[in-house]
Scaffold this motif. Sequence first.
Motif, PDB file in Angstrom:
ATOM      1  N   ASP A  96      10.584  -9.135 -15.709  1.00 52.81           N
ATOM      2  CA  ASP A  96      10.237  -7.875 -15.100  1.00 52.81           C
ATOM      3  C   ASP A  96       9.973  -8.124 -13.508  1.00 52.81           C
ATOM      4  O   ASP A  96       9.172  -8.793 -13.143  1.00 52.81           O
ATOM      5  N   PRO A  97      11.011  -7.689 -12.690  1.00 53.09           N
ATOM      6  CA  PRO A  97      10.865  -8.121 -11.262  1.00 53.09           C
ATOM      7  C   PRO A  97       9.905  -7.163 -10.478  1.00 53.09           C
ATOM      8  O   PRO A  97       9.982  -7.346  -9.252  1.00 53.09           O
ATOM      9  N   GLY A  98       9.128  -6.520 -11.262  1.00 55.86           N
ATOM     10  CA  GLY A  98       8.538  -5.397 -10.420  1.00 55.86           C
ATOM     11  C   GLY A  98       7.231  -5.828  -9.562  1.00 55.86           C
ATOM     12  O   GLY A  98       7.188  -5.520  -8.063  1.00 55.86           O
ATOM     13  N   LEU A  99       6.190  -6.585 -10.132  1.00 53.28           N
ATOM     14  CA  LEU A  99       4.926  -6.988  -9.569  1.00 53.28           C
ATOM     15  C   LEU A  99       5.094  -8.242  -8.479  1.00 53.28           C
ATOM     16  O   LEU A  99       4.854  -8.118  -7.323  1.00 53.28           O
ATOM     17  N   ARG A 147       5.896  -9.076  -0.757  1.00 57.65           N
ATOM     18  CA  ARG A 147       6.388  -8.252   0.380  1.00 57.65           C
ATOM     19  C   ARG A 147       5.067  -7.513   0.888  1.00 57.65           C
ATOM     20  O   ARG A 147       5.036  -7.562   2.441  1.00 57.65           O
ATOM     21  N   LEU A 148       3.898  -7.306   0.163  1.00 55.03           N
ATOM     22  CA  LEU A 148       2.818  -6.870   0.992  1.00 55.03           C
ATOM     23  C   LEU A 148       2.082  -7.972   1.824  1.00 55.03           C
ATOM     24  O   LEU A 148       1.365  -7.671   2.458  1.00 55.03           O
ATOM     25  N   THR A 184       0.458 -10.235   6.958  1.00 52.79           N
ATOM     26  CA  THR A 184       0.461 -11.225   8.052  1.00 52.79           C
ATOM     27  C   THR A 184       1.106 -10.832   9.301  1.00 52.79           C
ATOM     28  O   THR A 184       0.433 -11.060  10.212  1.00 52.79           O
ATOM     29  N   THR A 185       1.887  -9.700   9.059  1.00 50.20           N
ATOM     30  CA  THR A 185       2.711  -9.181  10.314  1.00 50.20           C
ATOM     31  C   THR A 185       1.744  -8.560  11.157  1.00 50.20           C
ATOM     32  O   THR A 185       1.665  -8.480  12.350  1.00 50.20           O
ATOM     33  N   LEU A 186       0.943  -7.672  10.194  1.00 51.19           N
ATOM     34  CA  LEU A 186      -0.025  -6.839  10.612  1.00 51.19           C
ATOM     35  C   LEU A 186      -1.225  -7.576  11.510  1.00 51.19           C
ATOM     36  O   LEU A 186      -1.529  -7.418  12.713  1.00 51.19           O
ATOM     37  N   ALA A 187      -1.519  -8.502  10.979  1.00 50.34           N
ATOM     38  CA  ALA A 187      -2.672  -9.625  11.542  1.00 50.34           C
ATOM     39  C   ALA A 187      -2.083 -10.282  12.552  1.00 50.34           C
ATOM     40  O   ALA A 187      -2.710 -10.458  13.632  1.00 50.34           O
ATOM     41  N   THR A 229      14.974  -9.457   1.674  1.00 54.30           N
ATOM     42  CA  THR A 229      15.424 -10.448   0.621  1.00 54.30           C
ATOM     43  C   THR A 229      14.676 -10.388  -0.716  1.00 54.30           C
ATOM     44  O   THR A 229      15.183 -10.642  -1.875  1.00 54.30           O
ATOM     45  N   LEU A 230      13.566  -9.663  -0.658  1.00 52.07           N
ATOM     46  CA  LEU A 230      12.690  -9.522  -1.701  1.00 52.07           C
ATOM     47  C   LEU A 230      12.879  -8.284  -2.439  1.00 52.07           C
ATOM     48  O   LEU A 230      12.374  -8.083  -3.646  1.00 52.07           O
ATOM     49  N   TYR A 231      13.888  -7.524  -2.106  1.00 51.64           N
ATOM     50  CA  TYR A 231      14.347  -6.177  -2.918  1.00 51.64           C
ATOM     51  C   TYR A 231      15.188  -6.497  -4.297  1.00 51.64           C
ATOM     52  O   TYR A 231      15.562  -5.542  -4.998  1.00 51.64           O
ATOM     53  N   VAL A 232      15.745  -7.730  -4.396  1.00 48.86           N
ATOM     54  CA  VAL A 232      16.737  -8.086  -5.413  1.00 48.86           C
ATOM     55  C   VAL A 232      15.657  -8.520  -6.876  1.00 48.86           C
ATOM     56  O   VAL A 232      14.788  -9.051  -6.733  1.00 48.86           O
ATOM     57  N   PRO A 233      16.313  -8.285  -8.058  1.00 49.28           N
ATOM     58  CA  PRO A 233      15.441  -8.918  -9.158  1.00 49.28           C
ATOM     59  C   PRO A 233      15.084 -10.275  -9.195  1.00 49.28           C
ATOM     60  O   PRO A 233      13.798 -10.804  -9.494  1.00 49.28           O
TER      61      PRO A 233
END
Length: 110
Positions: A14-17, A23-24, A29-32, A77-81
Motif C-alpha cells: 500500500d503506497p499511500g501512507l 512528503r509532509l 522541514t522546508t517551512l522551518a 520522487t515520492l509520488y511513485v508507488p
Amino acid sequence: MPEGKGPVGNGTRDPGLQPERTRLAWRRTTLACAVAASLAGRQTLASGIGPIPLLGLALTVLAWLTFLGLAHRRIRTLYVPRPPALSPRAAVVAVACVLAMAVFGSATLH
C-alpha cells in the motif's frame, strides 16, 4: 512481515501512507528553514545592515534556496508507488544546508 507483502498478503504494498508522511516531513522541514531564514533577515534589518550580517543573510538565503530545491526534487520522487531511497549525496547536501543556515544565521547576530 515479509518484504513486499502488505497486511492483506496479496503481494502488493500500500503506497499511500509512508510516502505521504515523508512528503509532509520534507515540507515541514522546508517551512522551518524558511522561518529561520526570515528570522535571520529580520535580525539583519533590525540591527543595521553591516557587511558581515549582510553576507550572513545572503549565505543563509542561498542555503535555504539550495535546500528548497533539494526538498522539491525529493517530494516529486515520492509520488511513485516504490520511491527510490534518498541518495547519500542528497542527504549530505541536506545536512550541509541545515548546518550552513545555523552558522550563517549566527553571523547575522552581532
